[in-house]
Write a protein that holds these residues in place. Structure first.
Motif, short mmCIF file in Angstrom:
data_model
loop_
_atom_site.label_atom_id
_atom_site.label_comp_id
_atom_site.label_asym_id
_atom_site.label_seq_id
_atom_site.Cartn_x
_atom_site.Cartn_y
_atom_site.Cartn_z
N ARG A 194 0.80 -1.00 -0.02
CA ARG A 194 -0.15 -0.14 0.24
C ARG A 194 0.82 1.37 0.00
N LEU A 195 0.48 2.36 -0.55
CA LEU A 195 1.07 3.60 -0.87
C LEU A 195 0.85 4.20 0.78
N ILE A 196 2.03 4.85 0.95
CA ILE A 196 2.04 5.42 2.50
C ILE A 196 2.76 6.94 2.15
N ASN A 197 2.50 7.76 3.21
CA ASN A 197 3.16 8.94 3.40
C ASN A 197 3.30 9.32 4.80
N ASP A 198 4.28 8.86 5.28
CA ASP A 198 4.77 9.18 6.75
C ASP A 198 6.11 10.08 6.73
N ALA A 199 6.57 10.20 8.11
CA ALA A 199 7.66 11.10 8.55
C ALA A 199 8.69 10.96 7.45
N LYS A 200 8.92 9.92 6.84
CA LYS A 200 10.20 9.69 5.82
C LYS A 200 9.65 9.97 4.43
N GLY A 201 8.48 10.42 4.14
CA GLY A 201 8.05 10.83 2.89
C GLY A 201 7.04 9.58 2.16
N LYS A 202 6.97 9.84 1.03
CA LYS A 202 6.09 8.70 0.33
C LYS A 202 7.02 7.47 -0.07
N GLY A 203 6.02 6.50 0.20
CA GLY A 203 6.65 5.11 -0.18
C GLY A 203 5.63 4.24 -0.51
N ILE A 204 6.09 2.92 -0.58
CA ILE A 204 5.33 1.82 -0.38
C ILE A 204 5.53 0.83 0.71
N GLU A 205 4.48 0.58 1.49
CA GLU A 205 4.70 -0.51 2.61
C GLU A 205 4.42 -1.94 2.16
N PHE A 206 5.07 -2.75 2.50
CA PHE A 206 4.59 -4.10 2.40
C PHE A 206 4.76 -5.11 3.51
N VAL A 207 3.76 -5.77 3.58
CA VAL A 207 3.88 -6.90 4.64
C VAL A 207 3.52 -8.23 4.20
N MET A 208 4.39 -9.12 4.50
CA MET A 208 4.18 -10.38 3.72
C MET A 208 3.90 -11.62 5.14
N ARG A 209 3.05 -12.40 4.90
CA ARG A 209 2.83 -13.63 5.54
C ARG A 209 3.41 -14.78 5.02
N VAL A 210 4.16 -15.46 5.65
CA VAL A 210 4.91 -16.62 5.02
C VAL A 210 4.16 -17.86 5.99
N GLU A 211 3.70 -19.02 5.04
CA GLU A 211 3.34 -20.28 5.69
C GLU A 211 4.28 -21.10 5.01
N ASP A 212 4.48 -22.33 5.52
CA ASP A 212 5.30 -23.39 5.13
C ASP A 212 5.25 -24.50 6.32
N THR A 213 4.36 -25.25 6.03
CA THR A 213 4.11 -26.37 7.04
C THR A 213 5.25 -27.31 7.00
N GLY A 214 5.87 -27.42 5.93
CA GLY A 214 7.03 -28.38 6.06
C GLY A 214 8.49 -27.59 6.55
N ALA A 215 8.60 -26.26 6.69
CA ALA A 215 9.56 -25.84 7.35
C ALA A 215 9.40 -25.11 8.71
N PHE A 216 8.30 -24.49 8.99
CA PHE A 216 7.89 -23.87 10.01
C PHE A 216 6.63 -24.34 10.88
N THR A 217 6.79 -24.09 12.11
CA THR A 217 5.80 -24.49 13.23
C THR A 217 4.40 -23.61 13.23
N MET A 218 4.62 -22.25 12.64
CA MET A 218 3.43 -21.51 12.49
C MET A 218 4.03 -20.31 11.71
N PRO A 219 2.97 -19.72 10.82
CA PRO A 219 3.10 -18.65 10.10
C PRO A 219 3.74 -17.44 10.73
N TRP A 220 4.73 -16.65 9.72
CA TRP A 220 5.20 -15.43 10.29
C TRP A 220 5.13 -14.39 9.26
N LYS A 221 5.24 -13.13 9.86
CA LYS A 221 5.24 -12.00 9.12
C LYS A 221 6.35 -11.11 9.19
N ALA A 222 6.68 -10.39 8.12
CA ALA A 222 7.79 -9.63 7.87
C ALA A 222 7.13 -8.16 7.31
N MET A 223 7.93 -6.98 7.30
CA MET A 223 7.46 -5.97 6.67
C MET A 223 8.84 -4.95 6.29
#
Length: 155
Positions: free
Chosen positions: A87-116
């Motif tokens: 999503r497009l943002i405009n914060d204290a650092k100015g304009k940009g694109i923020e991305f949040v990713m949710r990762v699931e892999d039942t073969g490698a991780f015990t639970m989903p996790w997020k990064a931004m």
């Protein structure tokens, strides 16, 4: 993610052109995943808009000793499923694109996790040309380890 990456949108797809290694990622818009996804380095990404947010669902990322979930080299299995929200943002650092990713892999991780993370406008006057065979260097201060160098070109 490099602030020099470029997003290009047409009516049926979005292309992300990565400065590093001249890579291109395709996100198909308003489509469903194929019944049988062929594994590839970027997998099969399908996207849709939810209001002002681009939601990208990715499956089929190739498993390989050089395929990682993140910049820390975290491995994954063929069960990897990633959902990104841009999503497009405009914060204290100015304009940009923020991305949040949710990762699931039942073969490698015990639970989903997020990064931004964020994409910000490029403040460099020129884009850097990076050609692995000629110009082995990293961006910023990251270190991935010794990069193999070919002493004699194969072509």
């Amino acid at each position: 993610m490099c602030s020099s990456d470029l997003f290009v949108q047409t009516k049926d797809k979005i292309l992300i052109l990565y400065q590093r290694d001249h890579q291109v990622r395709t996100i198909l818009l308003n489509q469903k995943h194929a019944a049988k996804v062929t594994p590839s380095w970027y997998g099969e990404s399908v996207g849709r808009y939810e209001g002002d947010t681009l939601v990208v669902d990715t499956v089929g990322i190739k498993t390989h000793k050089m395929s990682f979930v993140d910049t820390y080299g975290t491995p994954h299995t063929d069960k990897l499923h990633i959902v990104e929200r841009y999503r497009l943002i405009n914060d204290a650092k100015g304009k940009g694109i923020e991305f949040v990713m949710r990762v699931e892999d039942t073969g490698a991780f015990t639970m989903p996790w997020k990064a931004m993370g964020y994409y910000r406008p490029n403040r460099q006057p020129d884009l850097l040309e990076v050609v692995c065979a000629e110009n082995n260097r990293g961006f910023g201060e990251e270190t991935i380890g010794e990069m193999p160098e070919e002493k004699t070109p194969s072509f």
